[in-house]
Structures are given as C-alpha cells and as structure tokens.
Write an enzyme that holds these catalytic residues in place. Structure first.
Site, mmCIF file in Angstrom:
data_model
loop_
_atom_site.group_PDB
_atom_site.id
_atom_site.type_symbol
_atom_site.label_atom_id
_atom_site.label_comp_id
_atom_site.label_asym_id
_atom_site.label_seq_id
_atom_site.Cartn_x
_atom_site.Cartn_y
_atom_site.Cartn_z
ATOM 1 N N ASP A 74 0.676 -1.199 0.039
ATOM 2 C CA ASP A 74 0.072 -0.066 -0.028
ATOM 3 C C ASP A 74 0.755 1.248 -0.100
ATOM 4 O OD1 ASP A 74 0.930 -0.577 2.523
ATOM 5 O OD2 ASP A 74 -1.310 -0.902 3.460
ATOM 6 N N ASN A 143 -7.385 -2.545 14.446
ATOM 7 C CA ASN A 143 -8.976 -2.939 14.005
ATOM 8 C C ASN A 143 -8.774 -4.119 13.050
ATOM 9 O OD1 ASN A 143 -7.812 -1.854 11.800
ATOM 10 N ND2 ASN A 143 -9.314 -0.295 11.550
ATOM 11 N N HIS A 145 -7.222 -4.764 10.295
ATOM 12 C CA HIS A 145 -6.846 -4.471 8.893
ATOM 13 C C HIS A 145 -5.618 -5.024 8.598
ATOM 14 C CE1 HIS A 145 -4.709 -0.554 9.530
ATOM 15 N NE2 HIS A 145 -3.645 -1.234 9.610
ATOM 16 N N GLU A 150 -9.863 -2.144 5.440
ATOM 17 C CA GLU A 150 -10.249 -1.745 6.401
ATOM 18 C C GLU A 150 -11.666 -2.495 6.610
ATOM 19 O OE1 GLU A 150 -8.714 0.035 8.513
ATOM 20 O OE2 GLU A 150 -7.941 2.220 7.744
HETATM 21 C C1 F6R Z 1 1.372 -1.143 6.037
HETATM 22 C C2 F6R Z 1 0.188 -2.038 6.271
HETATM 23 C C3 F6R Z 1 -0.622 -1.917 7.563
HETATM 24 C C4 F6R Z 1 0.323 -2.201 8.781
HETATM 25 C C5 F6R Z 1 -0.618 -2.078 10.047
HETATM 26 C C6 F6R Z 1 0.275 -2.410 11.363
HETATM 27 O O1 F6R Z 1 2.007 -1.375 4.966
HETATM 28 O O2 F6R Z 1 -0.114 -2.385 5.279
HETATM 29 O O3 F6R Z 1 -1.736 -2.778 7.305
HETATM 30 O O4 F6R Z 1 0.732 -3.438 8.740
HETATM 31 O O5 F6R Z 1 -1.272 -0.979 10.217
HETATM 32 O O6 F6R Z 1 1.125 -1.446 11.488
HETATM 33 P P1 F6R Z 1 2.176 -1.181 12.471
HETATM 34 O O7 F6R Z 1 3.110 -2.316 12.151
HETATM 35 O O8 F6R Z 1 2.669 0.144 12.387
HETATM 36 O O9 F6R Z 1 1.305 -1.661 13.836
#
Ligand code: F6R
Length: 248
Positions: A74, A143, A145, A150
């Site tokens: 992403d 959450n 995701h 989401e």
């Molecule tokens: C990032 C991504 C997100 C993160 C998630 C957890 O490329 O796809 O899904 O993996 O938000 O983020 P952290 O590791 O910062 O808690």
C-alpha cells in the site's frame, strides 16, 4: 489456545527482537530456496527490525536479493515518493537502500496520479506478470486491517483506493507531527490480491494487537475483521510475540 479447525500455523516467541529475527530467517530462507522470489512487503513499525536483520544478513553475504522482485501492499494517497512519511521513503530507508535489489524489480502503488482505476489495474497486472507473490509479509492493524483493507460491510478483492478509518488515522498519526497531516486515503492491494499469495507471514507484536489477533483466529470469517479471511488460506504463519498472543 483455540486451534480448532485452523489451517493457520501459530508461532509465539518471547518478544519483538526474537520475532524480528525469526521473520528475517523465514524471508531469507524463502529467497535462498528460490532466488527469483516475488515478495509481498509491508511497512509500519512491526517489520522495521525484520528489515534491519535482512540487511545484516545481506551484508554478511548470506542472502542475495539481486533476482528478487517486490510488491508493497500500500501507499498513502497524496504523498510523493520523497515525503518522509510515504511508504516509498520508508522502504528505501529501512530496506531497499541496504540490499542489492534492482530498482526495476521494486513495485509500490503510486501515491500520486489522477487515473486511479488504471493505476490499480496496472498494479494487479504487474503482480500477475511477475508470476504472483511467493511470500506475502503482513502486519495487522489494531482494528484487524491488513494492507489498508479496513473493516466494513464489504471488502474489495483487487488493488483499490480506500478511505482510512478514524481508528487507522489515529493509530498512524504517531508518525506525523499532527493528526491533521495523516492522509485520509490510500491505495492498497485488495483481499483477493493478498489471499492469492502462495504463502503468508503475518507479524504482530505488542498488547495493542492482542484483540485483533484473537478475532483473526476466532473461527468466524467476517468483513468486520479483514484479517479473519486468512483462516481460509492454506499456508499462513502467524508469528506473534507473547503480548500479541495474550488473548489466544
Ligand atoms: C503497512 C500496512 C498496514 C500495517 C498495519 C500495522 O504496509 O499494510 O496494514 O501493517 O497498520 O502497522 P504497525 O506495524 O505500524 O502496527
């Protein structure tokens, strides 16, 4: 621990450094076994140390990335690749600048450009042309995701533009000087693109992820917890530290 009908393999390690070492070991083994591996990569705080370990293994001459192709999950909408909070920047800073991966083999959804449908279709086509993803590394949002898919009433299958939830904007505001600066949208690989990866390695560390991990493995597949779809994949490893696994 509820391991009922799960096809997901769960590895619990003591703490974040151990998780990072183990994750780097899995990614490195994949690349050693198949030199032209196609990796799906994530950003965020969780894989930071894994990237450091991989860079170290590369410096020691133990892993060669010269034939590896990568696809990131992403990118924020509206940030140019030079923006310090963009995922383009993150990937250079934490990984690409430290290994011998060829720039032409790196793919990250563009954060800019007006023609979103074409951008998304091109990304899907590039993944297909590379032969699909061999190993997809994932983090998980508080959450539930994955990528930026989401929770909601439906999930999209292919790469698409997404509105970030208030929860994700809040969680990610730690990287920006004010919550207002956090982009409201992102381009993300869809659930279908992620689920097509031949293997998936999901990393979770810390207490804040424990409820999402519990719900990921709860035996119910629901769009309210996008990561719960991973229960339908045949080759998933969940690599957790004790805190993230606390509610299992
Ligand atoms: C990032 C991504 C997100 C993160 C998630 C957890 O490329 O796809 O899904 O993996 O938000 O983020 P952290 O590791 O910062 O808690």
């Amino acid at each position: 621990m509820n391991e009922g009908a799960l096809t997901v393999r769960i590895h619990v390690v003591e703490n974040y450094p151990e998780l990072s070492l183990r994750a780097a070991g899995i990614v490195a083994s994949q690349v050693i076994l198949k030199e032209d591996t196609v990796l799906g990569l994530a950003t965020g705080s969780t894989p930071e140390e894994m990237y450091r370990e991989l860079a170290q293994l590369h410096r020691e001459g133990k892993v060669d990335f010269s034939r590896v192709t990568t696809f990131n999950l992403d990118e924020y909408r509206g940030l140019d690749p030079g923006h310090p909070q963009s995922y383009h920047y993150y990937m250079r800073q934490h990984f690409f600048d430290h290994v011998n991966i060829k720039p032409e083999n790196i793919h990250i959804p563009p954060g800019q450009g007006a023609d979103i449908p074409t951008i998304c279709q091109d990304y899907e086509q590039q993944i297909a042309a590379a032969g699909g993803i061999d190993l997809q590394v994932l983090g998980i949002g508080v959450n539930g995701h994955i990528g930026f898919n989401e929770p909601g009433s439906h999930l999209q299958t292919e790469t698409h533009l997404v509105d970030l939830t208030a929860e994700t904007i809040k969680a990610n505001s730690r990287f920006f000087s004010t919550p207002k600066e956090v982009p409201r949208q992102a381009i993300t690989m869809g659930m279908g693109s992620i689920m097509q990866a031949r293997r998936i390695l999901l990393l979770a560390s810390g207490k804040s992820k424990s409820a999402a991990i519990r719900d990921t493995l709860g035996g119910r597949v629901t769009t309210a917890v996008p990561a719960s779809f991973l229960q339908l994949h045949r080759r998933v490893i969940l690599l957790l530290d004790r805190e993230a696994a606390a509610l299992l």
